[in-house]
Design an enzyme around this catalytic site. Sequence first.
Site, PDB file in Angstrom:
ATOM      1  N   ASP A  13       0.815  -1.225   0.000  1.00 34.78           N
ATOM      2  CA  ASP A  13       0.000   0.000   0.000  1.00 34.78           C
ATOM      3  C   ASP A  13       0.845   1.270   0.000  1.00 34.78           C
ATOM      4  O   ASP A  13       0.435   2.288   0.559  1.00 34.78           O
ATOM      5  CB  ASP A  13      -0.976   0.019   1.189  1.00 34.78           C
ATOM      6  CG  ASP A  13      -1.790  -1.243   1.265  1.00 34.78           C
ATOM      7  OD1 ASP A  13      -2.297  -1.679   0.218  1.00 34.78           O
ATOM      8  OD2 ASP A  13      -1.910  -1.815   2.369  1.00 34.78           O
ATOM      9  N   GLY A  15       1.503   3.009  -2.568  1.00 33.42           N
ATOM     10  CA  GLY A  15       1.097   3.885  -3.667  1.00 33.42           C
ATOM     11  C   GLY A  15       1.786   3.501  -4.967  1.00 33.42           C
ATOM     12  O   GLY A  15       1.985   4.340  -5.847  1.00 33.42           O
ATOM     13  N   LYS A  16       2.126   2.221  -5.103  1.00 34.49           N
ATOM     14  CA  LYS A  16       2.811   1.752  -6.324  1.00 34.49           C
ATOM     15  C   LYS A  16       1.945   1.939  -7.559  1.00 34.49           C
ATOM     16  O   LYS A  16       2.449   2.281  -8.618  1.00 34.49           O
ATOM     17  CB  LYS A  16       3.159   0.252  -6.211  1.00 34.49           C
ATOM     18  CG  LYS A  16       4.147  -0.060  -5.122  1.00 34.49           C
ATOM     19  CD  LYS A  16       4.360  -1.554  -5.000  1.00 34.49           C
ATOM     20  CE  LYS A  16       3.148  -2.311  -4.505  1.00 34.49           C
ATOM     21  NZ  LYS A  16       2.750  -2.056  -3.132  1.00 34.49           N
ATOM     22  N   LYS A  18      -0.150   4.164  -8.418  1.00 31.81           N
ATOM     23  CA  LYS A  18      -0.091   5.507  -8.982  1.00 31.81           C
ATOM     24  C   LYS A  18       1.226   5.723  -9.737  1.00 31.81           C
ATOM     25  O   LYS A  18       1.247   6.288 -10.829  1.00 31.81           O
ATOM     26  CB  LYS A  18      -0.207   6.544  -7.859  1.00 31.81           C
ATOM     27  CG  LYS A  18      -0.069   7.930  -8.403  1.00 31.81           C
ATOM     28  CD  LYS A  18       0.209   8.984  -7.396  1.00 31.81           C
ATOM     29  CE  LYS A  18       0.995  10.070  -8.112  1.00 31.81           C
ATOM     30  NZ  LYS A  18       0.875  11.377  -7.504  1.00 31.81           N
ATOM     31  N   GLY A  40      -4.333  -4.310  -4.320  1.00 27.92           N
ATOM     32  CA  GLY A  40      -5.343  -3.320  -4.690  1.00 27.92           C
ATOM     33  C   GLY A  40      -4.628  -2.059  -5.112  1.00 27.92           C
ATOM     34  O   GLY A  40      -4.021  -1.386  -4.293  1.00 27.92           O
ATOM     35  N   HIS A  41      -4.615  -1.786  -6.394  1.00 27.39           N
ATOM     36  CA  HIS A  41      -3.960  -0.583  -6.890  1.00 27.39           C
ATOM     37  C   HIS A  41      -5.008   0.466  -7.208  1.00 27.39           C
ATOM     38  O   HIS A  41      -5.881   0.237  -8.024  1.00 27.39           O
ATOM     39  CB  HIS A  41      -3.178  -0.895  -8.178  1.00 27.39           C
ATOM     40  CG  HIS A  41      -1.900  -1.609  -7.931  1.00 27.39           C
ATOM     41  ND1 HIS A  41      -1.134  -2.139  -8.930  1.00 27.39           N
ATOM     42  CD2 HIS A  41      -1.240  -1.865  -6.788  1.00 27.39           C
ATOM     43  CE1 HIS A  41      -0.056  -2.695  -8.405  1.00 27.39           C
ATOM     44  NE2 HIS A  41      -0.106  -2.543  -7.113  1.00 27.39           N
ATOM     45  N   THR A 129      -5.915 -11.682   3.237  1.00 24.37           N
ATOM     46  CA  THR A 129      -7.040 -11.058   2.549  1.00 24.37           C
ATOM     47  C   THR A 129      -8.163 -12.075   2.319  1.00 24.37           C
ATOM     48  O   THR A 129      -9.234 -11.715   1.831  1.00 24.37           O
ATOM     49  CB  THR A 129      -6.602 -10.489   1.180  1.00 24.37           C
ATOM     50  OG1 THR A 129      -6.051 -11.567   0.409  1.00 24.37           O
ATOM     51  CG2 THR A 129      -5.560  -9.400   1.332  1.00 24.37           C
ATOM     52  N   GLN A 224       2.121  -5.915  -3.243  1.00 22.48           N
ATOM     53  CA  GLN A 224       2.448  -5.940  -1.813  1.00 22.48           C
ATOM     54  C   GLN A 224       3.772  -5.187  -1.552  1.00 22.48           C
ATOM     55  O   GLN A 224       4.066  -4.247  -2.268  1.00 22.48           O
ATOM     56  CB  GLN A 224       2.507  -7.372  -1.255  1.00 22.48           C
ATOM     57  CG  GLN A 224       1.154  -8.059  -1.173  1.00 22.48           C
ATOM     58  CD  GLN A 224       0.757  -8.745  -2.468  1.00 22.48           C
ATOM     59  OE1 GLN A 224       1.556  -9.386  -3.116  1.00 22.48           O
ATOM     60  NE2 GLN A 224      -0.493  -8.611  -2.844  1.00 22.48           N
ATOM     61  N   THR A 239       3.008 -12.433   2.904  1.00 20.73           N
ATOM     62  CA  THR A 239       2.223 -13.041   1.834  1.00 20.73           C
ATOM     63  C   THR A 239       3.029 -14.246   1.334  1.00 20.73           C
ATOM     64  O   THR A 239       4.112 -14.528   1.840  1.00 20.73           O
ATOM     65  CB  THR A 239       1.886 -12.008   0.728  1.00 20.73           C
ATOM     66  OG1 THR A 239       0.909 -12.585  -0.143  1.00 20.73           O
ATOM     67  CG2 THR A 239       3.111 -11.572  -0.068  1.00 20.73           C
ATOM     68  N   GLY A 302     -11.089  -3.377   2.320  1.00 23.62           N
ATOM     69  CA  GLY A 302     -11.727  -2.273   3.034  1.00 23.62           C
ATOM     70  C   GLY A 302     -11.287  -2.185   4.492  1.00 23.62           C
ATOM     71  O   GLY A 302     -11.772  -1.335   5.237  1.00 23.62           O
ATOM     72  N   SER A 413       5.504  12.321  -4.218  1.00 22.03           N
ATOM     73  CA  SER A 413       4.100  12.428  -4.614  1.00 22.03           C
ATOM     74  C   SER A 413       3.318  13.174  -3.537  1.00 22.03           C
ATOM     75  O   SER A 413       3.473  12.910  -2.350  1.00 22.03           O
ATOM     76  CB  SER A 413       3.555  11.012  -4.826  1.00 22.03           C
ATOM     77  OG  SER A 413       2.157  11.047  -4.889  1.00 22.03           O
ATOM     78  N   GLY A 415      -0.197  13.776  -3.836  1.00 17.41           N
ATOM     79  CA  GLY A 415      -1.633  13.581  -4.033  1.00 17.41           C
ATOM     80  C   GLY A 415      -1.852  12.427  -4.985  1.00 17.41           C
ATOM     81  O   GLY A 415      -0.902  11.956  -5.619  1.00 17.41           O
TER      82      GLY A 415
HETATM   83  P1  IMP Z   1      -2.475 -12.836   1.755  1.00 14.64           P
HETATM   84  O1  IMP Z   1      -1.541 -12.256   0.755  1.00 14.64           O
HETATM   85  O2  IMP Z   1      -3.923 -12.613   1.431  1.00 14.64           O
HETATM   86  O3  IMP Z   1      -2.156 -14.250   2.048  1.00 14.64           O
HETATM   87  O4  IMP Z   1      -2.236 -12.059   3.136  1.00 14.64           O
HETATM   88  C1  IMP Z   1      -1.014 -12.157   3.849  1.00 14.64           C
HETATM   89  C2  IMP Z   1      -0.629 -10.796   4.441  1.00 14.64           C
HETATM   90  O5  IMP Z   1      -0.312  -9.892   3.400  1.00 14.64           O
HETATM   91  C3  IMP Z   1      -1.740 -10.122   5.260  1.00 14.64           C
HETATM   92  O6  IMP Z   1      -1.146  -9.392   6.305  1.00 14.64           O
HETATM   93  C4  IMP Z   1      -2.363  -9.171   4.263  1.00 14.64           C
HETATM   94  O7  IMP Z   1      -3.010  -8.076   4.893  1.00 14.64           O
HETATM   95  C5  IMP Z   1      -1.115  -8.717   3.527  1.00 14.64           C
HETATM   96  N1  IMP Z   1      -1.402  -8.244   2.173  1.00 14.64           N
HETATM   97  C6  IMP Z   1      -1.721  -8.986   1.096  1.00 14.64           C
HETATM   98  N2  IMP Z   1      -1.891  -8.176   0.018  1.00 14.64           N
HETATM   99  C7  IMP Z   1      -1.658  -6.920   0.432  1.00 14.64           C
HETATM  100  C8  IMP Z   1      -1.641  -5.648  -0.229  1.00 14.64           C
HETATM  101  O8  IMP Z   1      -1.854  -5.526  -1.437  1.00 14.64           O
HETATM  102  N3  IMP Z   1      -1.345  -4.577   0.552  1.00 14.64           N
HETATM  103  C9  IMP Z   1      -1.047  -4.695   1.867  1.00 14.64           C
HETATM  104  N4  IMP Z   1      -1.040  -5.857   2.515  1.00 14.64           N
HETATM  105  C10 IMP Z   1      -1.344  -6.960   1.811  1.00 14.64           C
END
Ligand code: IMP
Length: 426
Positions: A13, A15-16, A18, A40-41, A129, A224, A239, A302, A413, A415
């Site tokens: 998270d 901000g990649k 963007k 989630g980008h 997630t 990630q 992850t 969310g 960045s 904004g």
């Molecule tokens: P998983 O990738 O769903 O198995 O989750 C493993 C860990 O990575 C958890 O702490 C998630 O919140 C974190 N995680 C997975 N994808 C993202 C992401 O895109 N941004 C931030 N944390 C992530």
Amino acid sequence: MPVTVIVGCQWGDEGKGKIVDYMSSKMDVVARYQGGNNAGHTVVINGEKYVLHLIPSGILHDAVVSVIGNGVVVDLVGLVKEINEIEGNGFEVEGKLLISEQAHVILPQHGILDRARETSLGAKKIGTTGRGIGTAYAEKMARRGIRACDLRHKDTFVRKYREFGAYCNEVLTKFFGVEAVDVEAHLEELLKCGERLKPMLSDTVTYMNNAIASKKNILAEGAQGVLLDVDFGTYPYVTSSSPAPGGACTGLGISPRHINNILGIVKAYTTRVGEGPMLTEQKNEVGERIRKEGGEFGATTGRARRCGWFDAPAVRRAIQVSGCTGIVITKLDVLSILSEIPICVGYETPSGRTNLLPFDVSDIDQCKPIYETMKGWECDLSHVREAGKLPQPAIDYVLRLQELMGVPIDMVSVGPDRRQTLAFGK
Ligand code: IMP
């Protein structure tokens, strides 16, 4: 040399999305090399917000080919939904998106197993997630996975899916003590998704290597962050893939000798979603204010992100394993709400001071952050279009981060919009 890799140097998270979008205008190919639709980008173009989970952000540019590499895990239902949404917004996908035949697929059972495991872990959960990422990678490594190329042969896919479905039901009922899944109920939808995706399947390894040979500009997009890397992150709170730049080689089938730029994306403060250590977390009113100001809620789930101060030893660890050639600082504007901004510059440990985040979570638990405090600027930065026009305390803050990271900052960045990206130090 044509390949630039973008990596997040915190817990995701940063901000990649963007920055990938910003750089995509100069690219011919944008490729994702790991992760799945856990990412989630969020990209804002002319005030319009787009959230991408699996498809590289390059898809929002007409002249860019987007590649989902072999290192990615592809949720069949999720990907088709995302394609439909992007097309619904007027962007072309067919002919611009290539999916590796060797990418492993995520089926509904992977998510069900992921969530059953999290529930069974109780207070020790990872905070995933719930998208089945870890279970899909586990099946891949156990050599039982189903790959995108299996979609080409309906009989093979159906046989493998049924075998996998039966295995999952054993695990769900006998180990986790939960209900079995109706395997046949999902089959028709999966086959439909397979039909839709079939024309996009490709030998992306040859595509990437040909693109390199013909000197195309290529961006490899990590999802990630490096502190969530399965090898280098805060294991087991990680992850199940390799966001670090080495993942770009194995996840796309390209040689490390073709990579020369490694751009680390770093948020001006720290956030984390899910469980696991975060030494600079502010579980207080300031953390709450940063969360609100920065809109720190997961783009995929969310969930409220944990917020805290910039953690230099953690970022230094990510930079150490990534070999970043440059850094982009994101969300500097969010800190405008503060009159003073602490930075964690090192940790006190039972065996003395350290400037690097330890690998073992039990060692991390023993660390106490050492802070120094910078003066805030307390004015809006969102309209600034040149780094030289930033208020002096903001410049001082960025320069101090640069000194602590030991890597030049290329961009800042202020904004979410493409226009709010400033070249720094040039
Ligand atoms: P998983 O990738 O769903 O198995 O989750 C493993 C860990 O990575 C958890 O702490 C998630 O919140 C974190 N995680 C997975 N994808 C993202 C992401 O895109 N941004 C931030 N944390 C992530």
